[in-house]
Design a protein around this motif. Structure first.
Motif, PDB file in Angstrom:
ATOM      1  N   LEU A 173      77.490   1.324 -62.455  1.00 55.92           N
ATOM      2  CA  LEU A 173      77.469   0.732 -61.116  1.00 55.92           C
ATOM      3  C   LEU A 173      76.629  -0.544 -61.117  1.00 55.92           C
ATOM      4  O   LEU A 173      77.025  -1.550 -60.503  1.00 55.92           O
ATOM      5  N   ILE A 174      75.502  -0.513 -61.795  1.00 52.19           N
ATOM      6  CA  ILE A 174      74.675  -1.719 -61.909  1.00 52.19           C
ATOM      7  C   ILE A 174      75.480  -2.855 -62.539  1.00 52.19           C
ATOM      8  O   ILE A 174      75.491  -3.994 -62.055  1.00 52.19           O
ATOM      9  N   THR A 175      76.167  -2.537 -63.626  1.00 52.39           N
ATOM     10  CA  THR A 175      76.942  -3.548 -64.347  1.00 52.39           C
ATOM     11  C   THR A 175      78.044  -4.143 -63.475  1.00 52.39           C
ATOM     12  O   THR A 175      78.195  -5.376 -63.384  1.00 52.39           O
ATOM     13  N   VAL A 176      78.817  -3.267 -62.811  1.00 53.92           N
ATOM     14  CA  VAL A 176      79.969  -3.738 -62.046  1.00 53.92           C
ATOM     15  C   VAL A 176      79.532  -4.510 -60.800  1.00 53.92           C
ATOM     16  O   VAL A 176      80.094  -5.570 -60.491  1.00 53.92           O
ATOM     17  N   VAL A 177      78.531  -4.015 -60.079  1.00 58.67           N
ATOM     18  CA  VAL A 177      78.049  -4.740 -58.904  1.00 58.67           C
ATOM     19  C   VAL A 177      77.529  -6.112 -59.329  1.00 58.67           C
ATOM     20  O   VAL A 177      77.793  -7.126 -58.671  1.00 58.67           O
ATOM     21  N   GLY A 178      76.799  -6.175 -60.462  1.00 57.79           N
ATOM     22  CA  GLY A 178      76.305  -7.456 -60.959  1.00 57.79           C
ATOM     23  C   GLY A 178      77.432  -8.412 -61.303  1.00 57.79           C
ATOM     24  O   GLY A 178      77.376  -9.607 -60.968  1.00 57.79           O
TER      25      GLY A 178
END
Length: 426
Positions: A373-378
């Motif tokens: 989720l961190i990766t995709v939101v970023g």
């Protein structure tokens, strides 16, 4: 045998039922002002003419039935909507069209059930999804009320459970003249458990119009956000607020001014959520407490009822909760309908058809865990053009799926026409 035992227990267990309901009242889970409705005592008179009774368990089910309720009211039918939760009652009070009214469903004790049915005398009953109250169903059938299961849903887990009581569930399901399942898998399970005339026409959640939003309120929030990078974690359950906080902490330095919005699935948890996030060192504003969304606010907790459409319009990136920390999933169609870039975790069992179809159509992205989720939101915050592509696909997919309402109305037309003619002759 099992039904006779159930009926006996609910009859003789009146003192225990009363204690249970009193406890719910103390915890704010019952509407004290309208509590007699739960005991089968009506809160208003029955209008003259044909009456269609729509039963939906709580918020999600009742919202999914709104487009069909509007079609019924357009036919000048009175629609009685019953739900069992305080939150759903408030929402129905705000959203029901003219010609529809709300009552709390009676507790499933025969004395209460008979009081309810004696007063309302429904001509046709439409039951949403999977809340099968035995006394209410059996007594409705005994009185000759037509029963249709709409949005029928039986998960694999529920199927295993009901399979241990085949005679009991067969008696309940066979009382429905028609069973309209959400998916082909649901249709197969309902048929195996004893449902008659089982069909899959699609999911009425696809027909729900975009969630409403107050224009003035949206303008104020847009002004407060003032161009900051924004993303939303919606309908979150315990554990997912901490996940949203970890996303914020991981990305805040990379995206100055980052604002994380959190809408808890259960608004009464708002203060608890805010306290948890403040304990993690974040600056938090709580909407129910009228705390201002300032330039230094890290996380804005929107713990209010009926404003989800407002926040879906404020945030271009939406993570749909109950899909990482708890499991089951919340409705991903609602943000797609508005045109958001939709994300959810792998635990979307409540939407076994919708979730994979959205991913396949490019209308949503699935994230495996909090790190993903961190990766995709970023990535989305860094590439507005990708967000625009996702939102366009989400909106187009949602619009293409909205035709299910016509199919459901068409299959109900013979029953609706019959009750209209019957009342015209009387």
């Amino acid at each position: 045998m099992i039904y006779r035992l159930y009926r006996g227990l609910t009859t003789m267990g009146a003192p225990l039922i009363s204690l249970y309901l009193d406890r719910r009242k103390r915890r704010g889970k019952e509407d004290v002002q309208r509590f007699p409705e739960r005991l089968g005592r009506p809160g208003r008179s029955r209008p003259a003419g044909p009456l269609v009774w729509v039963h939906a368990a709580s918020v999600g089910e009742s919202l999914s039935m709104l487009p069909l309720i509007e079609r019924l009211c357009a036919r000048r039918l009175t629609v009685l909507v019953t739900t069992g939760t305080v939150t759903s009652a408030k929402l129905m009070g705000e959203r029901l069209p003219k010609g529809a009214l709300h009552q709390y469903v009676p507790v499933d004790r025969m004395a209460y059930v008979r009081g309810f049915l004696d007063h309302w005398r429904p001509d046709l009953a439409l039951w949403a999804e999977s809340e099968f109250w035995p006394n209410l169903l059996v007594e409705s059938r005994r009185r000759g009320i037509g029963l249709v299961l709409v949005q029928g849903r039986v998960s694999a887990k529920s199927f295993d459970g009901w399979s241990r009581a085949p005679g009991f569930i067969r008696r309940l399901l066979s009382g429905f003249d028609l069973c309209l399942a959400q998916t082909e898998d649901d249709a197969r399970r309902i048929r195996a458990l004893g449902g008659r005339d089982v069909r899959c026409l699609g999911n009425l959640k696809y027909a729900v119009p975009p969630l409403p939003a107050d224009g003035a309120g949206l303008a104020r929030l847009n002004a407060a956000v003032a161009g900051r990078p924004v993303w939303l974690a919606s309908s979150t359950h315990p554990g997912e607020e901490a996940v949203a906080a970890s996303v914020h902490k991981a990305l805040a330095a990379r995206f100055p001014g980052l604002l994380t919005l959190i809408v808890p699935r259960h608004p009464p948890r708002g203060a608890e959520v805010a306290a948890e996030l403040r304990g993690l060192g974040l600056r938090v504003a709580l909407r129910s407490a009228d705390e201002a969304l300032g330039a230094d606010t890290d996380i804005y907790v929107a713990d209010t009822i009926g404003e989800l459409g407002l926040f879906y319009r404020l945030a271009p990136i939406v993570f749909v909760g109950k899909s990482l920390a708890v499991g089951g999933g919340q409705n991903p169609f609602e943000p797609a309908r508005i045109g958001a870039a939709v994300l959810f975790g792998p635990a979307m069992e409540n939407f076994p058809d919708m979730a994979p179809r959205m991913v396949e159509a490019g209308a949503a992205l699935e994230v495996a865990d909090s790190d993903a989720l961190i990766t995709v939101v970023g990535e989305l915050l860094a590439t507005p053009e990708r967000v625009a592509a996702l939102t366009a696909k989400a909106a187009a997919w949602a619009e293409a799926e909205a035709g299910v309402l016509d199919a459901v109305e068409a299959v109900l037309a013979p029953a609706l026409g019959a009750l209209e003619k019957r009342h015209a002759r009387s």
